[in-house]
Design an enzyme around this catalytic site. Structure first.
Site, PDB file in Angstrom:
ATOM      1  N   ASP A 192       3.185 -16.577   8.642  1.00 47.95           N
ATOM      2  CA  ASP A 192       3.379 -16.384   7.200  1.00 47.95           C
ATOM      3  C   ASP A 192       4.728 -16.961   6.753  1.00 47.95           C
ATOM      4  O   ASP A 192       4.939 -17.192   5.566  1.00 47.95           O
ATOM      5  CB  ASP A 192       3.389 -14.875   6.866  1.00 47.95           C
ATOM      6  CG  ASP A 192       2.075 -14.377   6.263  1.00 47.95           C
ATOM      7  OD1 ASP A 192       1.324 -15.199   5.698  1.00 47.95           O
ATOM      8  OD2 ASP A 192       1.822 -13.160   6.359  1.00 47.95           O
ATOM      9  N   GLN A 239      -0.962  -8.033   7.091  1.00 50.75           N
ATOM     10  CA  GLN A 239      -1.387  -8.161   5.697  1.00 50.75           C
ATOM     11  C   GLN A 239      -0.612  -7.174   4.821  1.00 50.75           C
ATOM     12  O   GLN A 239      -0.488  -5.993   5.151  1.00 50.75           O
ATOM     13  CB  GLN A 239      -2.908  -7.919   5.596  1.00 50.75           C
ATOM     14  CG  GLN A 239      -3.497  -8.203   4.230  1.00 50.75           C
ATOM     15  CD  GLN A 239      -3.429  -9.679   3.824  1.00 50.75           C
ATOM     16  OE1 GLN A 239      -3.329 -10.576   4.670  1.00 50.75           O
ATOM     17  NE2 GLN A 239      -3.471  -9.949   2.543  1.00 50.75           N
ATOM     18  N   LYS A 257      -9.430 -15.317   5.815  1.00 48.27           N
ATOM     19  CA  LYS A 257      -8.537 -16.004   6.767  1.00 48.27           C
ATOM     20  C   LYS A 257      -9.227 -16.162   8.125  1.00 48.27           C
ATOM     21  O   LYS A 257      -9.173 -17.229   8.749  1.00 48.27           O
ATOM     22  CB  LYS A 257      -7.226 -15.213   6.929  1.00 48.27           C
ATOM     23  CG  LYS A 257      -6.334 -15.262   5.694  1.00 48.27           C
ATOM     24  CD  LYS A 257      -5.155 -14.282   5.774  1.00 48.27           C
ATOM     25  CE  LYS A 257      -4.393 -14.279   4.440  1.00 48.27           C
ATOM     26  NZ  LYS A 257      -3.273 -13.328   4.384  1.00 48.27           N
TER      27      LYS A 257
HETATM   28  N1  GUN Z   1      -0.855 -10.183   0.826  1.00 46.63           N
HETATM   29  C1  GUN Z   1      -1.107 -11.021  -0.200  1.00 46.63           C
HETATM   30  N2  GUN Z   1      -0.826 -12.293   0.150  1.00 46.63           N
HETATM   31  C2  GUN Z   1      -0.389 -12.252   1.428  1.00 46.63           C
HETATM   32  C3  GUN Z   1       0.033 -13.266   2.339  1.00 46.63           C
HETATM   33  O1  GUN Z   1       0.084 -14.459   2.035  1.00 46.63           O
HETATM   34  N3  GUN Z   1       0.397 -12.805   3.575  1.00 46.63           N
HETATM   35  C4  GUN Z   1       0.371 -11.492   3.913  1.00 46.63           C
HETATM   36  N4  GUN Z   1       0.757 -11.162   5.142  1.00 46.63           N
HETATM   37  N5  GUN Z   1      -0.017 -10.547   3.083  1.00 46.63           N
HETATM   38  C5  GUN Z   1      -0.396 -10.921   1.852  1.00 46.63           C
END
Ligand code: GUN
Length: 332
Positions: free
Chosen positions: A131, A102, A58
């Site tokens: 998100d 995350q 990311k």
């Molecule tokens: N863990 C796995 N996928 C995601 C996501 O799209 N966002 C977040 N914050 N954690 C994750």
């Protein structure tokens, strides 16, 4: 004699690159015209190799298009209270336009019946919820308010379909089978696809008849066979088999599963929920794993960060040039 079917492979990696190029141009314009550099902050707790790899991806993607990406990494043994304190500090920085925590969170935080995930997610300021996971963002989505930031994976699915020329008519009145009921993917994609087509809500892909299945569904095969579009987000490799797929169906695979593979240096390979090789001769459109929905999720995260930065600065949300995206995809 009938010709063998030749499915369209929905290449999420290439589509992500095309959209991210446009996002890079938007970020450059924001910087040049308004001196605005969107900032994305990622809070990571613990040392899960998968989570580290996701957040690094990311950050790299953000930086490549000119978004300022920062990872705030803490050990797994910090307390929930300390994590919440850090989150507050991070999102109160003036250069933070978007923040995400995350998942998953440390197991220890959910001891004694505490729903740590809900506590942490709902501590995120709605305007910075890139998100789209907070209750408020979900409320916007499920009441069809166009202004909320929408969850990245569902929007990535829609964007990939649209980029490959699947327009309103490819979805309107069609049967869609969604396998999965998570807050992150299953529930929101069901809602988006079943609502009226609206460019600023579901990219014009709506009016579908959606069946939502789960692990207790009787005769999943029948629901899938009856569907023009199947979206699977379960984490069960090989769940959707060739005998469950209607010829010409659109197959969107959100699953990312590790299966043992002694032929690989790392000892495993990644596969989706859909039995890719077996369904290929029957599919009309299909996403690979890896390289399908995953890169699109990151792309939508970047777009959400840009949208959040614009909204926080009183600027109009820059739209994507879909004609250009579709044209570039058609050339691939
Ligand atoms: N863990 C796995 N996928 C995601 C996501 O799209 N966002 C977040 N914050 N954690 C994750």
């Amino acid at each position: 004699m009938s010709q063998p079917n030749s499915p369209v492979i929905l290449n999420g990696s290439k589509c992500a690159a095309v959209i991210q190029e446009q996002l890079g141009e938007i970020v450059a314009r924001l910087k040049g015209t308004h001196g605005l550099i969107p900032g994305l902050d990622v809070l990571l707790i613990g040392d899960s190799a998968a989570s580290i790899s996701y957040v690094t991806g990311k950050k790299k993607a953000a930086e490549k298009i000119g978004i300022s990406g920062r990872i705030h990494h803490y050990p797994a043994d910090i307390t929930l209270a300390y994590g919440l304190e850090k989150l507050e500090e991070i999102q109160n920085q003036s250069d933070c336009n978007g923040v995400l925590v995350q998942l998953p969170l440390p197991d220890m935080w959910s001891a004694d019946g505490v729903d740590a995930e809900r506590r942490v997610i709902d501590a995120i300021q709605v305007a910075k919820d890139v998100d789209g996971f907070t209750l408020a963002s979900q409320g916007h989505l499920f009441s069809n308010h166009p202004e909320g930031l929408k969850p990245c994976t569902p929007m990535g699915i829609l964007a990939l379909m649209k980029a490959y020329g699947l327009k309103t008519e490819a979805v309107r009145g069609k049967n869609v089978c969604v396998v999965g009921r998570s807050h992150i993917v299953g529930n929101p994609i069901c809602h988006l696809l079943s609502q009226k087509p609206q460019e600023d809500f579901n990219l014009g892909l709506g009016d579908a008849t959606v069946t939502q299945c789960n692990s207790r569904t009787k005769d999943l095969a029948r629901h899938c066979l009856d569907s023009d579009i199947i979206i699977s987000a379960t984490g069960y490799p090989g769940l959707v088999r060739a005998d469950m797929v209607k010829p010409g169906a659109v197959l969107m695979d959100v699953g990312v599963n590790r299966v043992e593979d002694s032929g690989k240096k790392r000892g495993y390979r990644l596969v989706g929920d859909i039995d890719y090789e077996a369904v290929l001769p029957k599919a009309g459109y299909i996403t690979p794993v890896p390289g399908g929905i995953g890169p699109m999720t990151i792309t939508m995260l970047l777009y959400n960060t840009i949208q959040a930065a614009c909204l926080q600065n009183g600027l109009a949300i820059p739209g994507l040039d879909w004609a250009d995206i579709q044209c570039k995809i058609a050339e691939i």
